[in-house]
Design a protein around this motif. Structure first.
Motif, PDB file in Angstrom:
ATOM      1  N   GLY A   1       2.770  13.319  -7.758  1.00  0.00           N
ATOM      2  CA  GLY A   1       3.746  12.935  -8.758  1.00  0.00           C
ATOM      3  C   GLY A   1       3.899  11.444  -8.982  1.00  0.00           C
ATOM      4  N   THR A   2       3.179  10.622  -8.211  1.00  0.00           N
ATOM      5  CA  THR A   2       3.249   9.169  -8.394  1.00  0.00           C
ATOM      6  C   THR A   2       2.500   8.771  -9.651  1.00  0.00           C
ATOM      7  OG1 THR A   2       3.277   8.859  -5.992  1.00  0.00           O
ATOM      8  CG2 THR A   2       2.727   6.932  -7.344  1.00  0.00           C
ATOM      9  N   ARG A   3       3.112   7.923 -10.465  1.00  0.00           N
ATOM     10  CA  ARG A   3       2.395   7.422 -11.643  1.00  0.00           C
ATOM     11  C   ARG A   3       1.200   6.597 -11.181  1.00  0.00           C
ATOM     12  NH1 ARG A   3       3.977  10.640 -15.707  1.00  0.00           N
ATOM     13  NH2 ARG A   3       6.216  11.007 -15.469  1.00  0.00           N
ATOM     14  N   ILE A   4       0.077   6.763 -11.837  1.00  0.00           N
ATOM     15  CA  ILE A   4      -1.129   6.047 -11.440  1.00  0.00           C
ATOM     16  C   ILE A   4      -0.902   4.546 -11.453  1.00  0.00           C
ATOM     17  CG2 ILE A   4      -3.508   5.530 -12.153  1.00  0.00           C
ATOM     18  CD1 ILE A   4      -3.748   8.487 -12.947  1.00  0.00           C
ATOM     19  N   LYS A   5      -0.108   4.073 -12.389  1.00  0.00           N
ATOM     20  CA  LYS A   5       0.182   2.641 -12.473  1.00  0.00           C
ATOM     21  C   LYS A   5       0.940   2.124 -11.247  1.00  0.00           C
ATOM     22  CE  LYS A   5       4.516   3.156 -15.076  1.00  0.00           C
ATOM     23  NZ  LYS A   5       5.380   2.491 -14.095  1.00  0.00           N
ATOM     24  N   ASP A   6       1.553   3.028 -10.510  1.00  0.00           N
ATOM     25  CA  ASP A   6       2.349   2.643  -9.342  1.00  0.00           C
ATOM     26  C   ASP A   6       1.624   2.877  -8.017  1.00  0.00           C
ATOM     27  OD1 ASP A   6       4.501   1.916 -11.006  1.00  0.00           O
ATOM     28  OD2 ASP A   6       5.249   3.971 -11.035  1.00  0.00           O
ATOM     29  N   THR A   7       0.363   3.264  -8.086  1.00  0.00           N
ATOM     30  CA  THR A   7      -0.405   3.486  -6.863  1.00  0.00           C
ATOM     31  C   THR A   7      -0.976   2.161  -6.360  1.00  0.00           C
ATOM     32  OG1 THR A   7      -2.407   3.984  -8.146  1.00  0.00           O
ATOM     33  CG2 THR A   7      -1.010   5.849  -7.506  1.00  0.00           C
ATOM     34  N   PRO A   8      -1.218   2.038  -5.053  1.00  0.00           N
ATOM     35  CA  PRO A   8      -1.683   0.771  -4.487  1.00  0.00           C
ATOM     36  C   PRO A   8      -2.994   0.261  -5.058  1.00  0.00           C
ATOM     37  CG  PRO A   8      -0.927   2.257  -2.761  1.00  0.00           C
ATOM     38  CD  PRO A   8      -0.958   3.067  -4.019  1.00  0.00           C
ATOM     39  N   ASP A   9      -3.872   1.158  -5.469  1.00  0.00           N
ATOM     40  CA  ASP A   9      -5.196   0.744  -5.932  1.00  0.00           C
ATOM     41  C   ASP A   9      -5.253   0.439  -7.427  1.00  0.00           C
ATOM     42  OD1 ASP A   9      -6.210   1.014  -3.362  1.00  0.00           O
ATOM     43  OD2 ASP A   9      -6.828   3.099  -3.681  1.00  0.00           O
TER      44      ASP A   9
ATOM     45  N   GLY B   1      -1.055   5.211 -22.157  1.00  0.00           N
ATOM     46  CA  GLY B   1      -1.972   4.570 -21.230  1.00  0.00           C
ATOM     47  C   GLY B   1      -2.328   5.479 -20.073  1.00  0.00           C
ATOM     48  N   PHE B   2      -3.521   5.296 -19.531  1.00  0.00           N
ATOM     49  CA  PHE B   2      -3.982   6.077 -18.389  1.00  0.00           C
ATOM     50  C   PHE B   2      -3.026   5.938 -17.210  1.00  0.00           C
ATOM     51  CE2 PHE B   2      -6.496   6.229 -14.418  1.00  0.00           C
ATOM     52  CZ  PHE B   2      -6.983   7.525 -14.492  1.00  0.00           C
ATOM     53  N   GLY B   3      -2.434   4.755 -17.046  1.00  0.00           N
ATOM     54  CA  GLY B   3      -1.535   4.506 -15.929  1.00  0.00           C
ATOM     55  C   GLY B   3      -0.284   5.351 -15.941  1.00  0.00           C
ATOM     56  N   GLY B   4       0.063   5.928 -17.081  1.00  0.00           N
ATOM     57  CA  GLY B   4       1.246   6.771 -17.176  1.00  0.00           C
ATOM     58  C   GLY B   4       1.041   8.182 -16.663  1.00  0.00           C
ATOM     59  N   LEU B   5      -0.219   8.555 -16.433  1.00  0.00           N
ATOM     60  CA  LEU B   5      -0.504   9.858 -15.846  1.00  0.00           C
ATOM     61  C   LEU B   5      -0.116   9.834 -14.367  1.00  0.00           C
ATOM     62  CD1 LEU B   5      -3.995  10.343 -17.506  1.00  0.00           C
ATOM     63  CD2 LEU B   5      -1.872  11.527 -18.134  1.00  0.00           C
ATOM     64  N   ALA B   6      -0.109  10.990 -13.736  1.00  0.00           N
ATOM     65  CA  ALA B   6       0.367  11.073 -12.358  1.00  0.00           C
ATOM     66  C   ALA B   6      -0.709  11.584 -11.404  1.00  0.00           C
ATOM     67  CB  ALA B   6       1.591  11.988 -12.279  1.00  0.00           C
ATOM     68  N   THR B   7      -0.548  11.232 -10.153  1.00  0.00           N
ATOM     69  CA  THR B   7      -1.383  11.770  -9.082  1.00  0.00           C
ATOM     70  C   THR B   7      -0.828  13.139  -8.690  1.00  0.00           C
ATOM     71  OG1 THR B   7      -0.006  10.779  -7.362  1.00  0.00           O
ATOM     72  CG2 THR B   7      -1.816   9.430  -8.241  1.00  0.00           C
ATOM     73  N   PRO B   8      -1.545  13.897  -7.857  1.00  0.00           N
ATOM     74  CA  PRO B   8      -1.046  15.224  -7.462  1.00  0.00           C
ATOM     75  C   PRO B   8       0.344  15.209  -6.819  1.00  0.00           C
ATOM     76  CG  PRO B   8      -3.364  15.060  -6.935  1.00  0.00           C
ATOM     77  CD  PRO B   8      -2.939  13.698  -7.390  1.00  0.00           C
TER      78      PRO B   8
END
Length: 202
Positions: A110-118, A101-108
């Motif tokens: 290192g936070t997983r996208i699925k765990d970001t506030p937005d 899933g896209f949410g499993g990728l990370a932000t710069p």
């Protein structure tokens, strides 16, 4: 190459079957009901969590594609996670290729996208389940590659053009299910991302 595809009747799985057949591979199409899939050399019914069936299928193929997804109708996602945990215990020489899933990728940072506030709450449970399933296979030491789509994946055109990135989103917000399948078969035929969590987008 002999390729087995779980979830062979779904939006992504059916395109992976079609692309593999297009390239001359021998495909086993697997779904819960054993629904016929055009071009597949073998069609069979099996639940992903059936470890005995998985062992038989994996032993007969060079690669096993896991193109199933967590429940999207409000039901429990535990069976999906349990199925991946069950097959993680099965030793096999086949390459495992998981549609992530896209949410499993990370932000710069290192936070997983699925765990970001937005990240949309509507997709949070599905993304958590998909990532937990991935972790079960990864932690078991499977020969595992995960391919995530762009933020949006929908049926569209097969252009054969896409960009990739490892661990983080690639440029572009969408990908067609057809081009996702092109990227998958390119990687299965000529591995560049073996053992990674990568993504492809148009």
């Amino acid at each position: 190459m002999k390729i087995a595809v779980y979830g062979a009747t779904g939006m992504v799985g059916s395109q992976i079957v079609a692309e593999a057949v297009r390239r001359g591979h021998e495909v086993t199409a697997i779904s819960r009901k054993g629904t016929p899939v055009e071009g597949a050399a073998v069609v069979r019914a099996a639940e992903l969590g059936d470890a005995d069936a998985f062992r038989e299928i994996a032993d007969a193929n060079d690669a096993v594609v896991l193109a199933t997804s967590p429940d999207r109708t409000g039901g429990s996602r535990e069976p999906y996670i349990a199925a991946h945990r069950a097959i993680s215990t099965v030793p096999t020489t086949a390459r495992l290729y998981m549609v992530g899933g896209f949410g499993g990728l990370a932000t710069p940072d290192g936070t997983r996208i699925k765990d970001t506030p937005d990240f949309p709450a509507l997709y949070k449970g599905e993304s958590d389940a998909a990532f937990t399933a991935y972790e079960a296979l990864r932690d078991a030491g499977a020969d595992l590659t995960v391919q995530a789509p762009a933020a949006v994946i929908v049926p569209g055109a097969r252009t054969g053009k896409y960009v990739t990135a490892v661990g983080v989103p690639a440029a572009g917000d969408t990908i067609s299910s057809q081009d996702f399948a092109v990227a998958a078969l390119d990687e299965l035929e000529q591995p560049q991302f073996r053992g990674t969590f990568f993504t492809a987008s148009n």
